[in-house]
Design a protein around this motif. Structure first.
Motif, PDB file in Angstrom:
ATOM      1  N   GLU A 169       4.594  10.882  22.403  1.00 12.72           N
ATOM      2  CA  GLU A 169       5.883   9.866  21.187  1.00 12.72           C
ATOM      3  C   GLU A 169       5.009   8.744  20.648  1.00 12.72           C
ATOM      4  N   ASN A 170       4.439   7.809  21.519  1.00 10.33           N
ATOM      5  CA  ASN A 170       4.117   6.793  20.463  1.00 10.33           C
ATOM      6  C   ASN A 170       2.726   7.071  20.189  1.00 10.33           C
ATOM      7  N   LEU A 171       1.735   8.155  20.575  1.00  8.51           N
ATOM      8  CA  LEU A 171       0.257   8.066  19.710  1.00  8.51           C
ATOM      9  C   LEU A 171      -0.107   7.998  18.049  1.00  8.51           C
ATOM     10  N   PRO A 210       1.890  11.239  12.048  1.00  7.67           N
ATOM     11  CA  PRO A 210       1.858  12.996  12.342  1.00  7.67           C
ATOM     12  C   PRO A 210       3.212  11.997  13.791  1.00  7.67           C
ATOM     13  N   LYS A 211       4.333  12.714  14.327  1.00  7.81           N
ATOM     14  CA  LYS A 211       4.781  12.165  15.007  1.00  7.81           C
ATOM     15  C   LYS A 211       5.390  12.906  16.195  1.00  7.81           C
ATOM     16  N   PHE A 212       5.327  12.581  17.307  1.00  8.21           N
ATOM     17  CA  PHE A 212       6.354  13.998  18.441  1.00  8.21           C
ATOM     18  C   PHE A 212       7.247  12.954  18.896  1.00  8.21           C
ATOM     19  N   LYS A 213       8.395  13.724  19.127  1.00  8.90           N
ATOM     20  CA  LYS A 213       9.776  13.497  20.009  1.00  8.90           C
ATOM     21  C   LYS A 213       9.739  14.014  20.786  1.00  8.90           C
ATOM     22  N   VAL A 214      10.112  14.346  21.962  1.00  5.69           N
ATOM     23  CA  VAL A 214      10.765  15.135  23.136  1.00  5.69           C
ATOM     24  C   VAL A 214      12.204  14.888  23.038  1.00  5.69           C
ATOM     25  N   ILE A 215      12.545  16.033  23.281  1.00  4.52           N
ATOM     26  CA  ILE A 215      14.247  16.468  22.935  1.00  4.52           C
ATOM     27  C   ILE A 215      15.001  16.446  24.801  1.00  4.52           C
ATOM     28  N   GLU A 216      13.971  17.374  25.350  1.00  2.00           N
ATOM     29  CA  GLU A 216      14.535  17.779  26.735  1.00  2.00           C
ATOM     30  C   GLU A 216      13.142  18.194  27.425  1.00  2.00           C
ATOM     31  N   ILE A 217      13.374  17.858  29.006  1.00  2.00           N
ATOM     32  CA  ILE A 217      11.692  18.235  29.464  1.00  2.00           C
ATOM     33  C   ILE A 217      13.257  19.042  30.911  1.00  2.00           C
ATOM     34  N   PHE A 218      11.736  20.672  31.339  1.00  2.00           N
ATOM     35  CA  PHE A 218      12.568  21.250  32.145  1.00  2.00           C
ATOM     36  C   PHE A 218      11.533  20.893  33.365  1.00  2.00           C
ATOM     37  N   TYR A 219      11.948  21.228  34.823  1.00  2.00           N
ATOM     38  CA  TYR A 219      10.920  21.690  35.519  1.00  2.00           C
ATOM     39  C   TYR A 219      10.817  22.574  36.003  1.00  2.00           C
ATOM     40  N   LYS A 220       8.764  23.171  36.872  1.00  2.00           N
ATOM     41  CA  LYS A 220       9.696  24.181  37.405  1.00  2.00           C
ATOM     42  C   LYS A 220       8.555  24.759  38.580  1.00  2.00           C
ATOM     43  N   GLY A 221       8.508  23.844  39.622  1.00  2.00           N
ATOM     44  CA  GLY A 221       7.528  23.968  40.564  1.00  2.00           C
ATOM     45  C   GLY A 221       5.990  22.942  39.955  1.00  2.00           C
ATOM     46  N   ASN A 222       5.456  23.064  39.549  1.00  2.00           N
ATOM     47  CA  ASN A 222       4.024  22.113  38.698  1.00  2.00           C
ATOM     48  C   ASN A 222       3.958  21.977  36.966  1.00  2.00           C
ATOM     49  N   VAL A 223       5.103  22.964  36.813  1.00  2.00           N
ATOM     50  CA  VAL A 223       5.469  23.319  35.165  1.00  2.00           C
ATOM     51  C   VAL A 223       6.839  21.570  34.964  1.00  2.00           C
ATOM     52  N   ILE A 248       8.696  22.588  31.170  1.00  4.99           N
ATOM     53  CA  ILE A 248       8.534  22.560  29.597  1.00  4.99           C
ATOM     54  C   ILE A 248       9.520  21.568  28.754  1.00  4.99           C
ATOM     55  N   ILE A 249       8.403  21.479  27.728  1.00  6.18           N
ATOM     56  CA  ILE A 249       8.998  20.223  27.035  1.00  6.18           C
ATOM     57  C   ILE A 249       9.311  20.662  25.242  1.00  6.18           C
ATOM     58  N   LYS A 250      10.368  20.125  25.186  1.00  4.42           N
ATOM     59  CA  LYS A 250      11.167  21.085  24.151  1.00  4.42           C
ATOM     60  C   LYS A 250      10.924  19.531  23.089  1.00  4.42           C
ATOM     61  N   TRP A 251       9.928  19.664  21.871  1.00  2.00           N
ATOM     62  CA  TRP A 251       9.877  17.996  20.717  1.00  2.00           C
ATOM     63  C   TRP A 251      10.300  18.930  19.731  1.00  2.00           C
ATOM     64  N   LYS A 252      10.472  18.064  18.657  1.00  2.00           N
ATOM     65  CA  LYS A 252      10.501  17.896  17.143  1.00  2.00           C
ATOM     66  C   LYS A 252       8.898  17.034  16.749  1.00  2.00           C
ATOM     67  N   PHE A 253       8.900  17.549  15.593  1.00  5.52           N
ATOM     68  CA  PHE A 253       7.471  16.791  15.452  1.00  5.52           C
ATOM     69  C   PHE A 253       7.175  16.770  13.545  1.00  5.52           C
ATOM     70  N   SER A 254       6.972  16.187  12.929  1.00  2.09           N
ATOM     71  CA  SER A 254       6.946  15.451  11.890  1.00  2.09           C
ATOM     72  C   SER A 254       5.883  14.368  11.205  1.00  2.09           C
ATOM     73  N   CYS A 255       5.775  14.835   9.820  1.00  4.52           N
ATOM     74  CA  CYS A 255       4.388  13.958   9.249  1.00  4.52           C
ATOM     75  C   CYS A 255       4.408  14.110   8.127  1.00  4.52           C
ATOM     76  N   ILE A 256       3.261  13.679   7.224  1.00  5.08           N
ATOM     77  CA  ILE A 256       3.761  13.951   5.773  1.00  5.08           C
ATOM     78  C   ILE A 256       2.148  14.624   5.500  1.00  5.08           C
ATOM     79  N   MET A 257       2.047  16.479   4.713  1.00  2.02           N
ATOM     80  CA  MET A 257       1.188  16.414   4.964  1.00  2.02           C
ATOM     81  C   MET A 257       0.963  17.318   3.615  1.00  2.02           C
ATOM     82  N   LEU A 258      -0.065  16.982   2.412  1.00  5.14           N
ATOM     83  CA  LEU A 258      -0.202  17.282   1.152  1.00  5.14           C
ATOM     84  C   LEU A 258       1.634  16.381   0.588  1.00  5.14           C
TER      85      LEU A 258
END
Length: 135
Positions: A14-16, A61-74, A76-86
Motif C-alpha cells: 500500500e505504500n509502494l 501506481p497505487k494499491f489499496k487492500v480491501i479485505e484479506i481471507f486466510y486458509k492455512g498458509n494462503v 486471498i487479498i482483495k485490492w483496488k489499483f489506480s494509476c495514470i496511464m497515457l
C-alpha cells in the motif's frame, strides 16, 4: 504466523514507491514465483524488475487492500489499483493469492481482467477491446 507476514506485505504494498521497492522485497523469498496477466517469473531479482518497470510505465501506481481471507498458509487479498496511464486515470479491482512459507512470501498470483482494465485503455487496440467487452 501468516497474518504477521501478510500484514507486513500489505503495508509495504500500500505504500509502494520506486524508492522503497527493496522494503517490499524484504518479506519475499529469494525464489518467489509471481504471476499476473503479463508476467510469470521466478526470483526476487526478476520481481524487483517488474516493479521498477511498473513505475517507469505508469504514473502514481497505487494499491489499496480491501479485505484479506486466510486458509492455512494462503491469503486471498482483495485490492483496488489506480494509476495514470497515457494521461488517463485507471482504477480497477483484483485479487491476489499469496502463499507464505518459512516466514516469507513464496508465491504471489494476481487475478484481474487485463482486457477490460488495460487493453481497453490503449489508443488503437482499445477501440477493439471496448467493442468486445460491450458485446
Amino acid at each position: 504466523m501468516i497474518e504477521k507476514v501478510i500484514k507486513q506485505y500489505k503495508l509495504r504494498f500500500e505504500n509502494l514507491k520506486i524508492e522503497n521497492i527493496d522494503s517490499l522485497m524484504e518479506v519475499v523469498d529469494s525464489k518467489i514465483t509471481f504471476e499476473d496477466p503479463f508476467n510469470r517469473i521466478v526470483g526476487k531479482d526478476k520481481l524487483t524488475k517488474v516493479f521498477y518497470l511498473m513505475f517507469e510505465k505508469l504514473k502514481r501506481p497505487k494499491f489499496k487492500v480491501i479485505e484479506i481471507f486466510y486458509k492455512g498458509n494462503v491469503a486471498i487479498i482483495k485490492w483496488k489499483f489506480s494509476c495514470i496511464m497515457l494521461k488517463k486515470e485507471i482504477k480497477f479491482n483484483g485479487l491476489s493469492e499469496v502463499t507464505v512459507k518459512n516466514g516469507k512470501v513464496n508465491k504471489h498470483k494476481d487475478f484481474w481482467d487485463s482486457g477490460r482494465n488495460f487493453y481497453c485503455n490503449l489508443p488503437l487496440l482499445g477501440k477493439i477491446f471496448r467493442l468486445i467487452h460491450k458485446g
